[in-house]
Design a protein around this motif. Structure first.
Motif, PDB file in Angstrom:
ATOM      1  N   ALA A  85       0.822  -1.204   0.000  1.00 29.92           N
ATOM      2  CA  ALA A  85       0.000   0.000   0.000  1.00 29.92           C
ATOM      3  C   ALA A  85       0.862   1.262   0.000  1.00 29.92           C
ATOM      4  O   ALA A  85       1.889   1.331   0.684  1.00 29.92           O
ATOM      5  CB  ALA A  85      -0.927   0.002   1.212  1.00 29.92           C
ATOM      6  N   ASP A  86       0.429   2.259  -0.801  1.00 24.98           N
ATOM      7  CA  ASP A  86       1.072   3.574  -0.891  1.00 24.98           C
ATOM      8  C   ASP A  86       2.504   3.503  -1.422  1.00 24.98           C
ATOM      9  O   ASP A  86       3.303   4.410  -1.176  1.00 24.98           O
ATOM     10  CB  ASP A  86       1.087   4.271   0.480  1.00 24.98           C
ATOM     11  N   SER A  87       2.840   2.443  -2.142  1.00 31.16           N
ATOM     12  CA  SER A  87       4.198   2.334  -2.685  1.00 31.16           C
ATOM     13  C   SER A  87       4.338   2.964  -4.066  1.00 31.16           C
ATOM     14  O   SER A  87       5.460   3.181  -4.535  1.00 31.16           O
ATOM     15  CB  SER A  87       4.634   0.866  -2.750  1.00 31.16           C
ATOM     16  N   ALA A  88       3.222   3.282  -4.746  1.00 27.11           N
ATOM     17  CA  ALA A  88       3.296   3.839  -6.101  1.00 27.11           C
ATOM     18  C   ALA A  88       3.841   5.270  -6.053  1.00 27.11           C
ATOM     19  O   ALA A  88       3.398   6.092  -5.244  1.00 27.11           O
ATOM     20  CB  ALA A  88       1.919   3.811  -6.753  1.00 27.11           C
ATOM     21  N   THR A  89       4.823   5.542  -6.892  1.00 27.68           N
ATOM     22  CA  THR A  89       5.391   6.882  -6.980  1.00 27.68           C
ATOM     23  C   THR A  89       4.723   7.665  -8.112  1.00 27.68           C
ATOM     24  O   THR A  89       4.102   7.074  -9.013  1.00 27.68           O
ATOM     25  CB  THR A  89       6.898   6.823  -7.220  1.00 27.68           C
ATOM     26  N   SER A  90       4.876   8.991  -8.076  1.00 28.25           N
ATOM     27  CA  SER A  90       4.268   9.832  -9.112  1.00 28.25           C
ATOM     28  C   SER A  90       5.014  11.149  -9.181  1.00 28.25           C
ATOM     29  O   SER A  90       5.737  11.522  -8.246  1.00 28.25           O
ATOM     30  CB  SER A  90       2.786  10.075  -8.791  1.00 28.25           C
ATOM     31  N   PRO A  91       4.849  11.906 -10.265  1.00 30.55           N
ATOM     32  CA  PRO A  91       5.503  13.213 -10.361  1.00 30.55           C
ATOM     33  C   PRO A  91       4.950  14.172  -9.311  1.00 30.55           C
ATOM     34  O   PRO A  91       3.800  14.061  -8.888  1.00 30.55           O
ATOM     35  CB  PRO A  91       5.145  13.679 -11.782  1.00 30.55           C
ATOM     36  N   SER A  92       5.797  15.097  -8.888  1.00 31.12           N
ATOM     37  CA  SER A  92       5.340  16.107  -7.934  1.00 31.12           C
ATOM     38  C   SER A  92       4.467  17.140  -8.647  1.00 31.12           C
ATOM     39  O   SER A  92       4.528  17.302  -9.864  1.00 31.12           O
ATOM     40  CB  SER A  92       6.538  16.791  -7.277  1.00 31.12           C
ATOM     41  N   GLY A  93       3.648  17.826  -7.850  1.00 33.95           N
ATOM     42  CA  GLY A  93       2.813  18.882  -8.415  1.00 33.95           C
ATOM     43  C   GLY A  93       1.534  18.366  -9.015  1.00 33.95           C
ATOM     44  O   GLY A  93       1.107  18.830 -10.084  1.00 33.95           O
ATOM     45  N   GLY A  94       0.903  17.407  -8.373  1.00 35.06           N
ATOM     46  CA  GLY A  94      -0.347  16.894  -8.916  1.00 35.06           C
ATOM     47  C   GLY A  94      -1.143  16.112  -7.881  1.00 35.06           C
ATOM     48  O   GLY A  94      -0.764  16.010  -6.712  1.00 35.06           O
ATOM     49  N   GLY A 113      -3.404  23.199 -10.750  1.00 33.02           N
ATOM     50  CA  GLY A 113      -3.004  24.593 -10.730  1.00 33.02           C
ATOM     51  C   GLY A 113      -2.115  24.957 -11.908  1.00 33.02           C
ATOM     52  O   GLY A 113      -2.405  24.632 -13.056  1.00 33.02           O
ATOM     53  N   SER A 114      -1.010  25.587 -11.605  1.00 29.78           N
ATOM     54  CA  SER A 114      -0.108  26.058 -12.655  1.00 29.78           C
ATOM     55  C   SER A 114       0.995  25.053 -12.982  1.00 29.78           C
ATOM     56  O   SER A 114       1.983  25.408 -13.630  1.00 29.78           O
ATOM     57  CB  SER A 114       0.535  27.392 -12.235  1.00 29.78           C
ATOM     58  N   SER A 115       0.851  23.796 -12.499  1.00 27.47           N
ATOM     59  CA  SER A 115       1.869  22.778 -12.792  1.00 27.47           C
ATOM     60  C   SER A 115       1.956  22.560 -14.298  1.00 27.47           C
ATOM     61  O   SER A 115       0.931  22.422 -14.982  1.00 27.47           O
ATOM     62  CB  SER A 115       1.514  21.460 -12.102  1.00 27.47           C
ATOM     63  N   PRO A 116       3.173  22.489 -14.842  1.00 34.34           N
ATOM     64  CA  PRO A 116       3.320  22.319 -16.294  1.00 34.34           C
ATOM     65  C   PRO A 116       2.950  20.904 -16.731  1.00 34.34           C
ATOM     66  O   PRO A 116       2.918  19.970 -15.938  1.00 34.34           O
ATOM     67  CB  PRO A 116       4.798  22.612 -16.537  1.00 34.34           C
ATOM     68  N   ALA A 117       2.687  20.770 -18.011  1.00 26.13           N
ATOM     69  CA  ALA A 117       2.399  19.446 -18.570  1.00 26.13           C
ATOM     70  C   ALA A 117       3.640  18.572 -18.468  1.00 26.13           C
ATOM     71  O   ALA A 117       4.777  19.056 -18.412  1.00 26.13           O
ATOM     72  CB  ALA A 117       1.963  19.596 -20.030  1.00 26.13           C
ATOM     73  N   LEU A 118       3.408  17.272 -18.406  1.00 27.74           N
ATOM     74  CA  LEU A 118       4.501  16.303 -18.317  1.00 27.74           C
ATOM     75  C   LEU A 118       5.012  15.990 -19.719  1.00 27.74           C
ATOM     76  O   LEU A 118       4.235  15.757 -20.649  1.00 27.74           O
ATOM     77  CB  LEU A 118       4.020  15.026 -17.634  1.00 27.74           C
ATOM     78  N   THR A 119       6.327  15.943 -19.832  1.00 28.61           N
ATOM     79  CA  THR A 119       6.967  15.647 -21.113  1.00 28.61           C
ATOM     80  C   THR A 119       8.205  14.800 -20.861  1.00 28.61           C
ATOM     81  O   THR A 119       8.894  14.971 -19.848  1.00 28.61           O
ATOM     82  CB  THR A 119       7.385  16.950 -21.831  1.00 28.61           C
ATOM     83  N   GLY A 120       8.467  13.890 -21.793  1.00 25.11           N
ATOM     84  CA  GLY A 120       9.640  13.031 -21.651  1.00 25.11           C
ATOM     85  C   GLY A 120       9.254  11.650 -21.110  1.00 25.11           C
ATOM     86  O   GLY A 120       8.130  11.171 -21.305  1.00 25.11           O
ATOM     87  N   ASP A 121      10.188  11.002 -20.434  1.00 27.39           N
ATOM     88  CA  ASP A 121       9.945   9.656 -19.901  1.00 27.39           C
ATOM     89  C   ASP A 121       9.330   9.750 -18.502  1.00 27.39           C
ATOM     90  O   ASP A 121       9.866  10.438 -17.623  1.00 27.39           O
ATOM     91  CB  ASP A 121      11.249   8.863 -19.822  1.00 27.39           C
ATOM     92  N   LEU A 122       8.230   9.067 -18.312  1.00 28.19           N
ATOM     93  CA  LEU A 122       7.533   9.039 -17.027  1.00 28.19           C
ATOM     94  C   LEU A 122       7.701   7.647 -16.406  1.00 28.19           C
ATOM     95  O   LEU A 122       7.483   6.639 -17.076  1.00 28.19           O
ATOM     96  CB  LEU A 122       6.041   9.351 -17.196  1.00 28.19           C
ATOM     97  N   THR A 123       8.070   7.617 -15.134  1.00 24.52           N
ATOM     98  CA  THR A 123       8.292   6.338 -14.455  1.00 24.52           C
ATOM     99  C   THR A 123       7.402   6.253 -13.217  1.00 24.52           C
ATOM    100  O   THR A 123       7.369   7.200 -12.405  1.00 24.52           O
ATOM    101  CB  THR A 123       9.763   6.175 -14.024  1.00 24.52           C
ATOM    102  N   VAL A 124       6.721   5.143 -13.089  1.00 26.61           N
ATOM    103  CA  VAL A 124       5.915   4.858 -11.900  1.00 26.61           C
ATOM    104  C   VAL A 124       6.504   3.604 -11.264  1.00 26.61           C
ATOM    105  O   VAL A 124       6.512   2.531 -11.882  1.00 26.61           O
ATOM    106  CB  VAL A 124       4.428   4.637 -12.255  1.00 26.61           C
ATOM    107  N   ASP A 125       7.004   3.752 -10.048  1.00 25.26           N
ATOM    108  CA  ASP A 125       7.578   2.607  -9.319  1.00 25.26           C
ATOM    109  C   ASP A 125       6.538   2.015  -8.368  1.00 25.26           C
ATOM    110  O   ASP A 125       5.814   2.753  -7.678  1.00 25.26           O
ATOM    111  CB  ASP A 125       8.811   3.049  -8.523  1.00 25.26           C
ATOM    112  N   LEU A 126       6.510   0.700  -8.336  1.00 30.02           N
ATOM    113  CA  LEU A 126       5.572  -0.032  -7.479  1.00 30.02           C
ATOM    114  C   LEU A 126       6.336  -1.067  -6.671  1.00 30.02           C
ATOM    115  O   LEU A 126       7.420  -1.509  -7.066  1.00 30.02           O
ATOM    116  CB  LEU A 126       4.498  -0.748  -8.317  1.00 30.02           C
TER     117      LEU A 126
END
Length: 250
Positions: A85-94, A113-126
């Motif tokens: 539980a709660d091990s999934a990571t995510s980008p900050s600002g969301g 809010g004013s967080s920019p769009a995500l660009t490039g490689d996105l990684t989610v660790d579980l």
């Protein structure tokens, strides 16, 4: 693993992501001029594990652009693996939300809010805990990316990883009985003191040699001599008495 929370239906999850993404734009995020982009997706995990181990899994979205929200559907073998539980990571600002059901995860992220769009490689660790031996697969079953204008890109990748989970080794138990064939310890011999005197069957002297000389027939002459002396003494006393009487009568 039993579901920790009820999983949202996919249509509802997608609608939530779209609504949150549009709300982010309305709150001041700069809209992009193109729809979301995804080049490829992969799932990586260790090839082997042992029951009780924590298994680290990474879901990688390569070459993304204009992503204001994403919704990932991850499948896993819930017989051999338990989601941590709660091990999934995510980008900050969301905003993030993870729905867990039998053998499935729904991972939602949206910008705020004013967080920019995500660009490039996105990684989610579980993280998962290995709970049973077997061949456990983790797969990325669906990806939905949502742009600032509400447009979405839905991809069904064929990305997965397989973890061979081995049973935990059993520690040997100590044997309660002695090993067969081993000689039993012998008792040490006890020194015995030599037996002497009466205990050995030999007579023991109870007196001196002089005491033995006055026993039996050897004592008879002494008795007879003593009796003679007594008679002699009586005769002397009688003679003295007669002399005294004769002197008295004169």
């Amino acid at each position: 693993m039993k579901p920790l929370r009820r999983r949202l239906p996919r249509a509802r999850s997608s609608a939530t992501a779209v609504a949150l993404a549009l709300a982010a734009v309305a709150l001041g995020a700069s809209p992009a001029s193109a729809a979301p982009v995804l080049a490829s997706a992969t799932v990586t995990a260790p090839a082997t594990a042992t029951v009780g181990d924590v298994v680290d899994v990474s879901v990688v979205l390569t070459g993304t652009a204009d992503v204001y929200a994403y919704d990932l559907e991850v499948g896993f073998d819930d017989v051999a693996l338990d989601y941590v539980a709660d091990s999934a990571t995510s980008p900050s600002g969301g905003f993030d939300d993870v729905q867990v059901a039998d053998g499935s995860l729904s991972i939602l992220h949206t910008r705020l809010g004013s967080s920019p769009a995500l660009t490039g490689d996105l990684t989610v660790d579980l993280q998962f805990t290995a709970v049973a031996a077997g061949s456990a697969a983790v797969s990325l079953d669906s990806v939905e990316l949502i742009g600032a204008d509400g447009s979405s890109l839905v991809v069904t990748p064929t990305a997965s990883a397989v973890v061979a989970v081995a049973a935990a080794p059993v520690a040997p138990q100590p044997s309660a009985s002695p090993t067969a064939g081993a000689p039993a310890p012998s008792a040490s011999p006890t020194a015995t003191a030599p037996v002497t005197g009466a205990a050995a069957g030999r007579p023991t002297a109870t007196g001196s040699r002089d005491d033995l000389a006055f026993t039996g027939s050897d004592s008879w002459p002494l008795v007879a001599g003593g009796a003679g002396l007594l008679v002699l003494g009586l005769l002397v006393m009688a003679a003295v008495a007669l002399r005294r009487r004769a002197a008295a009568t004169r």
